[in-house]
Scaffold this motif. Sequence first.
Motif, PDB file in Angstrom:
ATOM      1  N   ARG A   1      14.412  -8.218  22.658  1.00  0.00           N
ATOM      2  CA  ARG A   1      13.209  -7.373  21.763  1.00  0.00           C
ATOM      3  C   ARG A   1      12.325  -8.274  20.948  1.00  0.00           C
TER       4      ARG A   1
ATOM      5  N   ARG B   1      10.239  -4.864  24.990  1.00  0.00           N
ATOM      6  CA  ARG B   1      11.525  -4.884  25.603  1.00  0.00           C
ATOM      7  C   ARG B   1      11.392  -5.792  26.693  1.00  0.00           C
TER       8      ARG B   1
ATOM      9  N   GLU C   1      12.323   3.983  21.126  1.00  0.00           N
ATOM     10  CA  GLU C   1      11.791   2.655  21.306  1.00  0.00           C
ATOM     11  C   GLU C   1      10.201   2.669  21.937  1.00  0.00           C
TER      12      GLU C   1
ATOM     13  N   SER D   1      19.669  -6.527  21.502  1.00  0.00           N
ATOM     14  CA  SER D   1      19.868  -5.224  21.458  1.00  0.00           C
ATOM     15  C   SER D   1      21.566  -4.876  21.634  1.00  0.00           C
TER      16      SER D   1
ATOM     17  N   THR E   1      20.757  -2.910  16.601  1.00  0.00           N
ATOM     18  CA  THR E   1      19.524  -3.644  17.313  1.00  0.00           C
ATOM     19  C   THR E   1      18.827  -4.300  16.345  1.00  0.00           C
TER      20      THR E   1
END
Length: 482
Positions: free
Chosen positions: A401, A447, A304, A477, A343
Amino acid sequence: MGVSIQEAAKISPSPRQLAWQGLEFYAFVHFTVNTFTDMEWGLGDESPSLFAPSELDAEQWVAACQAAGMKGLILTCKHHDGFCLWPSAYTEHSVKSSPWRGGQGDLVREVSDACRKAGLKFGVYLSPWDRHERSYGDSPTYNAFFLNQLRELLTNYGEVFSVWFDGACGEGPNGKRQVYDWDAYYSLIRELQPNAVISVCGPDVRWCGNEAGHTRTSEWSVVPAAMQDNEKIHENSQQVDDGEFAKRVSSEDEDLGSRDVLARAAQAIWYPAETNTSIRPGWFYHAAEDDRVKTTDQLMELYERTVGGNSTFLLNLPPDTRGLLHENDVARLRELGERIRRTYGTDLAAGAAVRGSAEKDEPHGAQRITDGDRSTFWQAPEGVEQAELVIELGDERTFDRVVLAENICEGQRIERFRLEASSSSSGDEDWRPLYEGTVVGYKKICRLAETTARRLRLTIDESRWSPTLSGFGVYRSTAVEG
């Protein structure tokens, strides 16, 4: 002197750079005699008879890469020890002098074929430093030797997506140092594999600056042109196998492309970042590290931060002495792939209505950011540097996210943005802050703390000329019931 913001905004990737960036996540495979001597750097005097994998299966490697969601694989065809994983016509120090496959094997062939069969891109790593070759240090002679080996790799194994050069430059077996003819190497690659990016010690892809998986808060793809030579400078190259180089993170290079940096540059170029690290502490396999494979959480964090930080992610996977990826590594890769798919499998903003404060024209309207088509995009009018987009999620959605993507075919332009959320079902919207960020580039994963909202607002506070956005995705997620 200095590059203006308008000039910087118009710098964009080449077709080969654009195709490479779209791969996002791919594998490094370090495998040579070091695997059998339990070393990281071979000395060049190892006997080819040591290379004897008992169960080598390139398709197993490729299947593990696919399970993780990788789209390519780069093989260390020759590391610093000089041992070639293909039967080079220019040295006996290769698989043809080993007992593997009765001396008839060609590992580059097996890996490239396995990649092609599975639909993965194939790339080659060829170390310019060769601790075995006697001509190393006799610069003209060795450069001719190196070009011959490079030609073999670029003509006998199909299309290559990346040629990966590192800058390690130490003494050869004759005690001499070599002057690499980078221009000749590049010219041959452009001639034989025009679609391949030349990475790290090359003009297409920039090393992120460390082997520890560190990423910058603001990763610019538009940087001073002088950076192309950084990794080729002999004094900066890795010359000692002491383990410290892999840990090096240079904070002084944290800002590579801000307005202040470009104002001092004579020229700027599109030179995007690749982040490379290993799934284990070492680059080659060591049995003592079987219980030190990165956890799924660590790998997801790396994924990520890198792919979601305007970089690509090159993760090293070292096969063991059997010629297989160890069971622990395979399990982690499978778990990582499952985590990524879980996710990012469902975009909660797909097809959502979008309102924009400014748009260039109807073909570049705000609705383009949620249509799921990376080739379409929203763009603000020429000269507009601030804008606002409101994404209507409809019913309340829970997420943690947000993924943004610029249309980098038009350059990298967003410099500072913020996200806000509202759960109001009336016109009286109560916006609460969620996230503040700087650059976006090819992909930015924001995030967040778990949030429930009906709408999101993206405010672009600073940009270079007219900002663009080709994607706005919203994800959770963890699995959500109902």
